[in-house]
Write a protein that holds these residues in place. Structure first.
Motif, PDB file in Angstrom:
ATOM      1  N   ALA A 178       0.842  -1.198   0.000  1.00  0.00           N
ATOM      2  CA  ALA A 178       0.000   0.000   0.000  1.00  0.00           C
ATOM      3  C   ALA A 178       0.873   1.242   0.000  1.00  0.00           C
ATOM      4  O   ALA A 178       2.005   1.218   0.503  1.00  0.00           O
ATOM      5  CB  ALA A 178      -0.913   0.006   1.231  1.00  0.00           C
ATOM      6  N   TRP A 190      -2.667   3.037  -3.701  1.00  0.00           N
ATOM      7  CA  TRP A 190      -3.138   1.658  -3.713  1.00  0.00           C
ATOM      8  C   TRP A 190      -3.145   1.106  -2.289  1.00  0.00           C
ATOM      9  O   TRP A 190      -2.512   1.666  -1.396  1.00  0.00           O
ATOM     10  CB  TRP A 190      -2.259   0.794  -4.634  1.00  0.00           C
ATOM     11  CG  TRP A 190      -0.879   0.491  -4.125  1.00  0.00           C
ATOM     12  CD1 TRP A 190      -0.443  -0.690  -3.593  1.00  0.00           C
ATOM     13  CD2 TRP A 190       0.255   1.370  -4.096  1.00  0.00           C
ATOM     14  NE1 TRP A 190       0.884  -0.606  -3.230  1.00  0.00           N
ATOM     15  CE2 TRP A 190       1.340   0.653  -3.525  1.00  0.00           C
ATOM     16  CE3 TRP A 190       0.469   2.701  -4.478  1.00  0.00           C
ATOM     17  CZ2 TRP A 190       2.601   1.213  -3.338  1.00  0.00           C
ATOM     18  CZ3 TRP A 190       1.724   3.262  -4.289  1.00  0.00           C
ATOM     19  CH2 TRP A 190       2.773   2.521  -3.730  1.00  0.00           C
ATOM     20  N   GLY A 191      -3.904   0.031  -2.100  1.00  0.00           N
ATOM     21  CA  GLY A 191      -3.956  -0.618  -0.796  1.00  0.00           C
ATOM     22  C   GLY A 191      -4.691   0.220   0.235  1.00  0.00           C
ATOM     23  O   GLY A 191      -5.489   1.096  -0.097  1.00  0.00           O
ATOM     24  N   THR A 192      -4.414  -0.061   1.519  1.00  0.00           N
ATOM     25  CA  THR A 192      -5.089   0.657   2.601  1.00  0.00           C
ATOM     26  C   THR A 192      -4.062   1.153   3.613  1.00  0.00           C
ATOM     27  O   THR A 192      -2.899   0.733   3.598  1.00  0.00           O
ATOM     28  CB  THR A 192      -6.081  -0.263   3.348  1.00  0.00           C
ATOM     29  OG1 THR A 192      -5.343  -1.355   3.919  1.00  0.00           O
ATOM     30  CG2 THR A 192      -7.180  -0.796   2.447  1.00  0.00           C
ATOM     31  N   ARG A 196      -6.134  -0.672   8.046  1.00  0.00           N
ATOM     32  CA  ARG A 196      -7.014  -1.324   7.049  1.00  0.00           C
ATOM     33  C   ARG A 196      -8.097  -0.408   6.486  1.00  0.00           C
ATOM     34  O   ARG A 196      -8.981  -0.847   5.762  1.00  0.00           O
ATOM     35  CB  ARG A 196      -7.684  -2.603   7.614  1.00  0.00           C
ATOM     36  CG  ARG A 196      -6.710  -3.640   8.163  1.00  0.00           C
ATOM     37  CD  ARG A 196      -5.963  -4.382   7.066  1.00  0.00           C
ATOM     38  NE  ARG A 196      -4.937  -5.272   7.592  1.00  0.00           N
ATOM     39  CZ  ARG A 196      -3.639  -4.977   7.698  1.00  0.00           C
ATOM     40  NH1 ARG A 196      -3.201  -3.782   7.324  1.00  0.00           N
ATOM     41  NH2 ARG A 196      -2.769  -5.851   8.158  1.00  0.00           N
ATOM     42  N   PRO A 198      -9.452   2.838   4.111  1.00  0.00           N
ATOM     43  CA  PRO A 198      -9.016   3.458   2.854  1.00  0.00           C
ATOM     44  C   PRO A 198      -8.229   4.746   3.126  1.00  0.00           C
ATOM     45  O   PRO A 198      -8.339   5.340   4.202  1.00  0.00           O
ATOM     46  CB  PRO A 198     -10.324   3.791   2.127  1.00  0.00           C
ATOM     47  CG  PRO A 198     -11.405   3.090   2.860  1.00  0.00           C
ATOM     48  CD  PRO A 198     -10.921   2.823   4.236  1.00  0.00           C
ATOM     49  N   TRP A 199      -7.455   5.169   2.152  1.00  0.00           N
ATOM     50  CA  TRP A 199      -6.770   6.460   2.238  1.00  0.00           C
ATOM     51  C   TRP A 199      -7.819   7.570   2.164  1.00  0.00           C
ATOM     52  O   TRP A 199      -8.784   7.457   1.411  1.00  0.00           O
ATOM     53  CB  TRP A 199      -5.780   6.617   1.081  1.00  0.00           C
ATOM     54  CG  TRP A 199      -4.692   5.598   1.066  1.00  0.00           C
ATOM     55  CD1 TRP A 199      -4.611   4.506   0.242  1.00  0.00           C
ATOM     56  CD2 TRP A 199      -3.540   5.544   1.915  1.00  0.00           C
ATOM     57  NE1 TRP A 199      -3.477   3.781   0.515  1.00  0.00           N
ATOM     58  CE2 TRP A 199      -2.797   4.395   1.542  1.00  0.00           C
ATOM     59  CE3 TRP A 199      -3.052   6.355   2.950  1.00  0.00           C
ATOM     60  CZ2 TRP A 199      -1.605   4.040   2.165  1.00  0.00           C
ATOM     61  CZ3 TRP A 199      -1.857   5.996   3.565  1.00  0.00           C
ATOM     62  CH2 TRP A 199      -1.152   4.853   3.184  1.00  0.00           C
ATOM     63  N   LYS A 217     -12.498   8.720  -0.062  1.00  0.00           N
ATOM     64  CA  LYS A 217     -11.950   7.536   0.609  1.00  0.00           C
ATOM     65  C   LYS A 217     -11.638   6.526  -0.484  1.00  0.00           C
ATOM     66  O   LYS A 217     -12.555   6.018  -1.145  1.00  0.00           O
ATOM     67  CB  LYS A 217     -12.974   6.974   1.609  1.00  0.00           C
ATOM     68  CG  LYS A 217     -13.210   7.914   2.778  1.00  0.00           C
ATOM     69  CD  LYS A 217     -14.337   7.436   3.673  1.00  0.00           C
ATOM     70  CE  LYS A 217     -14.637   8.486   4.733  1.00  0.00           C
ATOM     71  NZ  LYS A 217     -15.831   8.155   5.509  1.00  0.00           N
ATOM     72  N   LYS A 219      -8.990   3.328  -2.297  1.00  0.00           N
ATOM     73  CA  LYS A 219      -7.998   2.259  -2.142  1.00  0.00           C
ATOM     74  C   LYS A 219      -7.093   2.217  -3.373  1.00  0.00           C
ATOM     75  O   LYS A 219      -5.929   2.502  -3.295  1.00  0.00           O
ATOM     76  CB  LYS A 219      -8.698   0.916  -1.923  1.00  0.00           C
ATOM     77  CG  LYS A 219      -9.356   0.809  -0.531  1.00  0.00           C
ATOM     78  CD  LYS A 219     -10.014  -0.541  -0.346  1.00  0.00           C
ATOM     79  CE  LYS A 219     -10.729  -0.605   1.003  1.00  0.00           C
ATOM     80  NZ  LYS A 219     -11.469  -1.865   1.166  1.00  0.00           N
ATOM     81  N   GLU A 220      -7.665   1.848  -4.497  1.00  0.00           N
ATOM     82  CA  GLU A 220      -6.867   1.743  -5.727  1.00  0.00           C
ATOM     83  C   GLU A 220      -7.356   2.843  -6.658  1.00  0.00           C
ATOM     84  O   GLU A 220      -8.417   2.742  -7.243  1.00  0.00           O
ATOM     85  CB  GLU A 220      -7.093   0.369  -6.365  1.00  0.00           C
ATOM     86  CG  GLU A 220      -6.204   0.081  -7.550  1.00  0.00           C
ATOM     87  CD  GLU A 220      -4.842  -0.482  -7.161  1.00  0.00           C
ATOM     88  OE1 GLU A 220      -3.919  -0.329  -7.964  1.00  0.00           O
ATOM     89  OE2 GLU A 220      -4.707  -1.058  -6.069  1.00  0.00           O
TER      90      GLU A 220
END
Length: 307
Positions: A178, A190-192, A196, A198-199, A217, A219-220
């Motif tokens: 991530a 990407w990722g979290t 865990r 979201p960004w 919010k 993730k990818e």
């Protein structure tokens, strides 16, 4: 003996690349490994700058510009493909995006000193060497030729987005689970987060001090923002953006910022620049063609439009 799984944390580094502030954030269990991975992402972005910069005299782009009107220049496949995509963006937006805008004389000044518009004659002269239709690609020979003397190409509008995408691609290939590659506001993530979640990415509202128009919010995803609120000229109570319409030579008016988010930072970059130029009505028509991308537009009256 009990072994504890080492928990992940975020590792962040700020640096100057492509003449702008870059911030690279990764989620890692190991700072030594993580720092090496960030080093490699930075090396990748430096490599891209040495390929596409029009300011550095040794790059292939500088050589293409020097040979304008004279001869074709053999280039790496990567630069050939990037130029080909840039021409496709120009065609798709009827020239609202134009990779050859680099040739434009800088007759508009956005440092607060400009009090009157340039003359019509000066504006017409400034766009004389702009026109993506005169970029000739030869895929067999892998060459790029600018058909008119005085033409130039430049990747100011998609280069940072492309670098963010490539930085993310490299880190993912290294097994980084991530992170965020933030190229001065053009981001690929990407990722979290380690928790865990979201960004969370805040989109500025230039009409409110410390104001946020929306928190995304994600993730990818990738995000790009084009705006007139940091660099502009105000003449007769009209705010002229530093983003110029390549076909008319006049700055974009009507919109204060356009944020586009979707899979690719490079493409989001091309769309946000184009929508600033096209304006609200045509901009909304353009984004409809790409269902994987969404927009947040702030008009010059402060109205927020999300779609």
């Amino acid at each position: 003996f009990i072994s504890f799984a080492q928990s992940d944390f975020t590792l962040q580094r700020d640096t100057i690349l492509m003449g702008s502030k870059f911030q690279i954030t990764i989620v890692t269990p190991d700072s030594a490994v993580g720092n090496l991975q960030i080093d490699q992402a930075i090396a990748e972005i430096v490599r891209i700058e040495n390929l596409i910069s029009e300011w550095r005299s040794h790059t292939q782009v500088s050589e293409i510009n020097r040979q304008a009107g004279k001869q074709a220049v053999k280039v790496d496949k990567e630069l050939f493909d990037l130029t080909k995509r840039a021409i496709a963006y120009s065609q798709m937006t009827n020239g609202a995006f134009d990779v050859s805008i680099a040739a434009m004389d800088k007759i508009w000044v956005f440092d607060g000193t400009m009090t009157e518009k340039p003359t019509e004659q000066a504006i017409q002269k400034s766009i004389a060497n702009v026109g993506y239709q005169h970029i000739i690609l030869d895929s067999v020979a892998s060459t790029i030729f600018l058909a008119r003397e005085g033409m130039k190409i430049g990747f100011g509008s998609i280069g940072k987005g492309y670098a963010a995408d490539k930085g993310r691609e490299l880190l993912q290939a290294q097994g980084v689970k991530a992170g965020i590659v933030n190229a001065s506001g053009d981001m690929a993530l990407w990722g979290t987060q380690p928790n865990r979640k979201p960004w969370r990415i805040g989109i500025n509202n230039p009409f409110k001090r410390h104001g946020i128009a929306k928190i995304l919010k994600l993730k990818e995803a990738a995000i790009a923002t084009s705006g007139s609120y940091e660099k502009y000229a105000e003449i007769d109570n009209i705010r002229y953006s530093h983003i110029i319409n390549p076909t008319t030579g006049y700055p974009a008016t009507g919109l204060t910022s356009v944020t586009v988010y979707g899979p690719s930072a490079e493409f989001a970059n091309a769309l946000s620049t184009s929508i600033m130029v096209l304006g609200l009505h045509e901009g909304k028509k353009l984004i409809k063609r790409f269902p994987h991308y969404k927009i947040i537009i702030i008009t010059d009256k402060g109205k927020i439009i999300k779609r």
